[in-house]
Design an enzyme around this catalytic site. Structure first.
Site, PDB file in Angstrom:
ATOM      1  N   ASP A  93      44.147  44.619  32.177  1.00 38.91           N
ATOM      2  CA  ASP A  93      45.321  44.267  31.372  1.00 38.91           C
ATOM      3  C   ASP A  93      46.553  44.719  32.143  1.00 38.91           C
ATOM      4  OD1 ASP A  93      47.144  43.599  29.451  1.00 38.91           O
ATOM      5  OD2 ASP A  93      46.441  45.017  27.941  1.00 38.91           O
ATOM      6  N   LYS A  94      46.990  43.880  33.058  1.00 37.98           N
ATOM      7  CA  LYS A  94      48.076  44.257  33.961  1.00 37.98           C
ATOM      8  C   LYS A  94      49.417  44.407  33.258  1.00 37.98           C
ATOM      9  CE  LYS A  94      46.013  41.878  37.951  1.00 37.98           C
ATOM     10  NZ  LYS A  94      45.861  43.036  38.844  1.00 37.98           N
TER      11      LYS A  94
ATOM     12  N   ASN B  84      38.414  40.952  44.824  1.00 36.47           N
ATOM     13  CA  ASN B  84      39.726  40.441  44.429  1.00 36.47           C
ATOM     14  C   ASN B  84      40.759  40.745  45.498  1.00 36.47           C
ATOM     15  OD1 ASN B  84      42.194  42.232  43.448  1.00 36.47           O
ATOM     16  ND2 ASN B  84      40.320  43.451  43.086  1.00 36.47           N
ATOM     17  N   ARG B  85      41.702  39.859  45.606  1.00 35.25           N
ATOM     18  CA  ARG B  85      42.894  40.080  46.434  1.00 35.25           C
ATOM     19  C   ARG B  85      44.123  39.620  45.635  1.00 35.25           C
ATOM     20  NH1 ARG B  85      40.022  36.127  49.776  1.00 35.25           N
ATOM     21  NH2 ARG B  85      40.792  33.996  49.407  1.00 35.25           N
TER      22      ARG B  85
ATOM     23  N   GLY C 161      46.842  41.185  44.498  1.00 31.89           N
ATOM     24  CA  GLY C 161      48.155  41.503  45.047  1.00 31.89           C
ATOM     25  C   GLY C 161      49.189  41.915  44.016  1.00 31.89           C
TER      26      GLY C 161
ATOM     27  N   ASN D 255      49.860  52.446  35.127  1.00 30.60           N
ATOM     28  CA  ASN D 255      49.599  52.460  36.554  1.00 30.60           C
ATOM     29  C   ASN D 255      50.729  51.711  37.256  1.00 30.60           C
ATOM     30  OD1 ASN D 255      48.529  51.403  39.146  1.00 30.60           O
ATOM     31  ND2 ASN D 255      46.605  52.353  38.500  1.00 30.60           N
TER      32      ASN D 255
ATOM     33  N   SER E  59      45.422  50.235  46.740  1.00 29.44           N
ATOM     34  CA  SER E  59      44.962  48.850  46.701  1.00 29.44           C
ATOM     35  C   SER E  59      44.928  48.284  48.120  1.00 29.44           C
ATOM     36  CB  SER E  59      45.892  48.001  45.835  1.00 29.44           C
ATOM     37  OG  SER E  59      45.596  46.623  46.000  1.00 29.44           O
TER      38      SER E  59
ATOM     39  N   ASN F 108      45.178  45.178  48.795  1.00 26.34           N
ATOM     40  CA  ASN F 108      45.689  43.811  48.711  1.00 26.34           C
ATOM     41  C   ASN F 108      47.201  43.683  48.829  1.00 26.34           C
ATOM     42  OD1 ASN F 108      43.021  42.821  48.236  1.00 26.34           O
ATOM     43  ND2 ASN F 108      43.189  43.561  46.132  1.00 26.34           N
ATOM     44  N   THR F 109      47.885  44.806  49.041  1.00 22.98           N
ATOM     45  CA  THR F 109      49.310  44.799  49.357  1.00 22.98           C
ATOM     46  C   THR F 109      49.449  45.321  50.780  1.00 22.98           C
ATOM     47  OG1 THR F 109      50.009  45.141  47.064  1.00 22.98           O
ATOM     48  CG2 THR F 109      51.562  45.781  48.787  1.00 22.98           C
TER      49      THR F 109
ATOM     50  N   LYS G 240      45.571  57.434  42.376  1.00 22.05           N
ATOM     51  CA  LYS G 240      44.336  56.665  42.562  1.00 22.05           C
ATOM     52  C   LYS G 240      44.109  56.459  44.050  1.00 22.05           C
ATOM     53  CE  LYS G 240      41.866  52.698  40.654  1.00 22.05           C
ATOM     54  NZ  LYS G 240      41.932  51.628  39.618  1.00 22.05           N
TER      55      LYS G 240
ATOM     56  N   ASN H 182      39.451  53.413  43.901  1.00 19.87           N
ATOM     57  CA  ASN H 182      39.888  52.018  43.847  1.00 19.87           C
ATOM     58  C   ASN H 182      38.796  51.130  44.458  1.00 19.87           C
ATOM     59  OD1 ASN H 182      41.651  49.725  43.661  1.00 19.87           O
ATOM     60  ND2 ASN H 182      43.412  51.062  44.035  1.00 19.87           N
ATOM     61  N   THR H 183      39.120  49.862  44.697  1.00 22.81           N
ATOM     62  CA  THR H 183      38.171  48.933  45.305  1.00 22.81           C
ATOM     63  C   THR H 183      38.030  49.213  46.806  1.00 22.81           C
ATOM     64  OG1 THR H 183      39.923  47.296  45.671  1.00 22.81           O
ATOM     65  CG2 THR H 183      38.652  47.144  43.613  1.00 22.81           C
TER      66      THR H 183
ATOM     67  N   GLY I   2      32.413  46.999  41.551  1.00 22.20           N
ATOM     68  CA  GLY I   2      31.132  46.752  40.901  1.00 22.20           C
ATOM     69  C   GLY I   2      30.023  47.648  41.408  1.00 22.20           C
TER      70      GLY I   2
ATOM     71  N   TYR J 192      35.721  48.627  34.735  1.00 21.92           N
ATOM     72  CA  TYR J 192      36.374  47.317  34.777  1.00 21.92           C
ATOM     73  C   TYR J 192      35.294  46.269  35.008  1.00 21.92           C
ATOM     74  CZ  TYR J 192      39.520  43.588  36.573  1.00 21.92           C
ATOM     75  OH  TYR J 192      40.175  42.409  36.810  1.00 21.92           O
TER      76      TYR J 192
END
Length: 330
Positions: A61-62, A107-108, A110, A135, A171, A173-174, A213, A242-243, A263, A313
């Site tokens: 839930d961003k 996921n990416r 971003g 967050n 993350s 992805n940034t 995180k 994190n991922t 996962g 998640y």
């Protein structure tokens, strides 16, 4: 029932399924029986009485659009975001992939979100609310050298609305974001945030914990360096993890997609980091374990490794709300 719903949702593109599932949950929320939480069994962590140990990880839930619905399925706390100072679209689609045979996602995204103002409006209008962590992240166009400005702004704006605030510097992805985990940048950022926290505590007569995180792709040496910085700056909590940019011998064709893996394949790597941090931090800084929790037994393993709280998640996506009920009794 969730197995049937999941089969239908998994026929749809992942982002579409995500939106439909949350919208459907929001529509049904008023009809759903609220899961009973016994406040007498609360767990005090970071000065907060969490009604149970299981929380929602950031990313689902961003924008804080589904807080009421998610609160009804038994979470002890919700972490919303990652949110940036201004709205941003995130990375080009497709950017979310299911590895069904591995109980995993890549996921990416971003940091796609509607911006900090929207999220805070969603929290402010709640009459009653669960324990909420917000967050915050760096904007895509903000250079690393100026990243502290975004984090300080997000921390200050979120302070009156949050029960705790998480700084996302991990993350994948940034671009260049994980550079914030290097000792020089990390120490400087945390010192500034702790100074801001002291200022805001006096202004609002209320202490809001600062949580960080971290990534699962750090060496033992890097983790020990970071732990020492956490102890020096006296932050209030660590989320591990994190991922991951690793693929853990996954053979799926989708493993070649860029982005962070979450996962079941992440469970052991994340567990090892919880153990290492627990040894280094002792009882001074609590750990929130996140990564690959799909069962009560796996949640228990994280607690035994030294975590005080848990987050899910990807496990929620694959296992459904029954997973929250199982973990809520830990």
């Amino acid at each position: 029932m969730y197995d049937f719903v999941r089969r239908i949702l998994f026929t749809l593109p992942p982002e579409m399924a995500h939106t439909i599932a949350l919208t459907g949950l929001a529509c049904m929320a008023k009809c759903l029986p609220k899961v009973h939480i016994d406040a007498r069994k609360s767990h005090r962590v970071m000065g907060i009485a969490f009604p149970n140990r299981i929380g929602l990880a950031a990313g689902l839930d961003k924008n804080g659009d589904y807080i009421k619905a998610l609160a009804r399925i038994g979470f002890g706390f919700l972490e919303i975001g990652t949110v940036t100072p201004k709205p941003q679209m995130g990375n080009p689609k497709p950017r979310l992939f299911r590895l069904i045979e591995n109980d995993a996602l890549i996921n990416r995204m971003g940091f796609n979100n509607k911006g900090l103002d929207h999220l805070l409006q969603q929290v402010e209008k709640l009459r009653t609310r669960p324990i909420i962590g917000i967050n915050v992240g760096k904007g895509y166009e903000t250079p690393i050298i100026a990243a502290a400005t975004d984090y300080l702004y997000g921390f200050e704006q979120a302070y009156p609305f949050a029960d705790y605030i998480t700084i996302n510097i991990s993350s994948p992805n940034t671009p260049d974001l994980r550079q914030m985990q290097t000792p020089e940048l990390l120490l400087g950022l945390l010192r500034e945030l702790k100074d801001k926290q002291a200022e805001l505590t006096e202004r609002f007569a209320r202490y809001v914990p600062l949580v960080i995180k971290i990534a699962p792709d750090l060496s033992v040496f890097e983790l020990e360096e970071m732990a020492d910085i956490f102890l020096e700056t006296k932050i209030d909590g660590v989320i591990a993890t994190n991922t991951s940019i690793q693929r853990f011998d996954i053979t799926s064709e989708l493993a070649k997609e860029k982005g962070g893996l979450s996962g079941r394949p992440l469970f052991e790597a994340s567990l090892d980091i919880v153990r290492l941090l627990s040894r280094r931090l002792g009882e001074q800084i609590p750990i929130i374990a996140c990564g690959g929790i799909f069962s009560r037994e796996e949640g228990q393993a994280k607690l035994e490794a030294g975590a005080q709280l848990l987050q899910v998640y990807t496990g929620l996506i694959y296992k459904g709300p029954q997973l929250i009920r199982q973990l809520g009794s830990l």
